[in-house]
Scaffold this motif. Structure first.
Motif, short mmCIF file in Angstrom:
data_model
loop_
_atom_site.label_atom_id
_atom_site.label_comp_id
_atom_site.label_asym_id
_atom_site.label_seq_id
_atom_site.Cartn_x
_atom_site.Cartn_y
_atom_site.Cartn_z
N ASP A 98 -1.69 -4.38 -5.66
CA ASP A 98 -0.68 -3.80 -4.78
C ASP A 98 -1.14 -2.50 -4.13
O ASP A 98 -0.40 -1.91 -3.34
CB ASP A 98 0.61 -3.54 -5.56
N TRP A 103 -5.27 -4.14 -0.33
CA TRP A 103 -4.56 -4.73 0.81
C TRP A 103 -5.44 -4.75 2.05
O TRP A 103 -5.55 -5.78 2.73
CB TRP A 103 -3.27 -3.95 1.08
N TYR A 303 1.85 -2.50 5.71
CA TYR A 303 1.85 -2.13 4.29
C TYR A 303 2.63 -0.83 4.15
O TYR A 303 2.39 0.13 4.89
CB TYR A 303 0.40 -1.95 3.82
#
Length: 330
Positions: A98, A103, A303
């Motif tokens: 995460d 990402w 994000y």
């Protein structure tokens, strides 16, 4: 990272070359170790740099007061501070899926895995002091050009490209990319491949109609462009951001691809003594800018920066990832 955080624009970018929220923003310098000899107009003081505010790549001096102020602020940009702020833990911790680092690497790996973003030549716009943004790309291109506005960023990347003592250690990122790509490739081979594909490191100014100047050593037009935390970090306002996007688009062939990563709703970031201004952009503004510059947007993801990664080195709210294709006739 044109201007320390982004390539060639007077805008704030965290980290060596200032990348917002753990992103790369400054230009790098090609290594001349192994493979073909690289051309580097940065190491010898060529182009714009923190120590040399003269026009980069032969461009005329910038008379716009907003951009001039950004360029001046970048003279205090510290690549190592930027790297510590954004690529060392906690933002540089790749153990959590995460996290912002995983990402970004996942977005890049998935996009290049499609095989559509490929060809002979790729230009990294405003490389900053980072190379992670090219780890998945290097398999799909034979000729990679790194660029940055600041000489200090080009020098920083030169250390890594030449495998010199004291170079920033990107092995954790290389290992993570090999893991998610799942090809059985070693991280050492991944880094060797990237070093071999980088042919030159050049100064750039994204605020000029010819960002690389006349008679550039880079093969033009390129098949693809990559740019991370650059345009918003060197542009004093949204119109300047749009013009910078228009300028770099001239370097790309019709049908070619742009992979763009940047900060969302960020207004400043730190790179050592430098406190750099960023133009805040939202997802819709990024989408609109790409369409105005003649792109078909293939993918646009965002994000949200978690509280645990809001470390006081900037006020970034999130990150965007865009994959866009230049329309024919543009």
């Amino acid at each position: 990272m044109g201007w320390g955080r982004c390539s060639a624009e007077p805008r704030a970018a965290p980290g060596a070359a200032a990348a917002p929220a753990a992103e790369s923003r400054a230009g790098s310098r090609a290594a001349d170790k192994g493979a073909a000899r690289r051309e580097d107009s940065a190491g010898d003081g060529g182009g714009m740099s923190a120590a040399d505010p003269s026009p980069a790549a032969g461009a005329a001096p910038d008379s716009d007061p907003g951009r001039a102020a950004v360029a001046s602020a970048y003279q205090r940009f510290e690549p190592r501070a930027y790297l510590r702020n954004n690529y060392a833990p906690p933002r540089g911790d790749l153990s959590s899926p995460d996290g912002v680092g995983p990402w970004k690497l996942r977005c890049l790996a998935q996009t290049f895995a499609t095989g559509e973003v490929s060809g002979h030549s790729l230009i990294d716009i405003g490389s900053g002091p980072t190379i992670y943004q090219l780890l998945s790309a290097c398999t799909h291109f034979e000729d990679i050009t790194l660029t940055d506005f600041l000489e200090v960023n080009r020098q920083e990347l030169g250390l890594w490209l030449r495998e010199e003592p004291g170079a920033f250690d990107w092995s954790t990122y290389s290992q993570h990319v090999c893991l998610i790509e799942g090809k059985g490739e070693s991280w050492q081979e991944k880094e060797r491949q990237l070093r071999a594909k980088v042919k030159r490191v050049l100064p750039i100014d994204v605020h000029q109609p010819q960002p690389l100047g006349a008679g550039s050593l880079a093969p033009l037009p390129a098949d693809a462009l990559v740019s991370t935390f650059c345009l918003e970090a060197v542009s004093p306002d949204l119109p300047s951001f749009q013009r910078a996007l228009d300028h770099i688009t001239t370097l790309l062939r019709p049908g070619g691809h742009l992979v763009l990563i940047g900060a969302l709703e960020e207004s400043w970031y730190l790179a050592g003594e430098a406190r750099l201004v960023v133009v805040p952009v939202c997802k819709e503004e990024v989408m609109a800018a790409l369409v105005r510059s003649g792109y078909e947007v293939r993918d646009l993801r965002t994000y949200v920066m978690p509280a645990c990664l809001q470390t006081g080195v900037d006020d970034v709210k999130g990150i965007f990832f865009a994959w866009a294709q230049k329309k024919a006739g543009v």
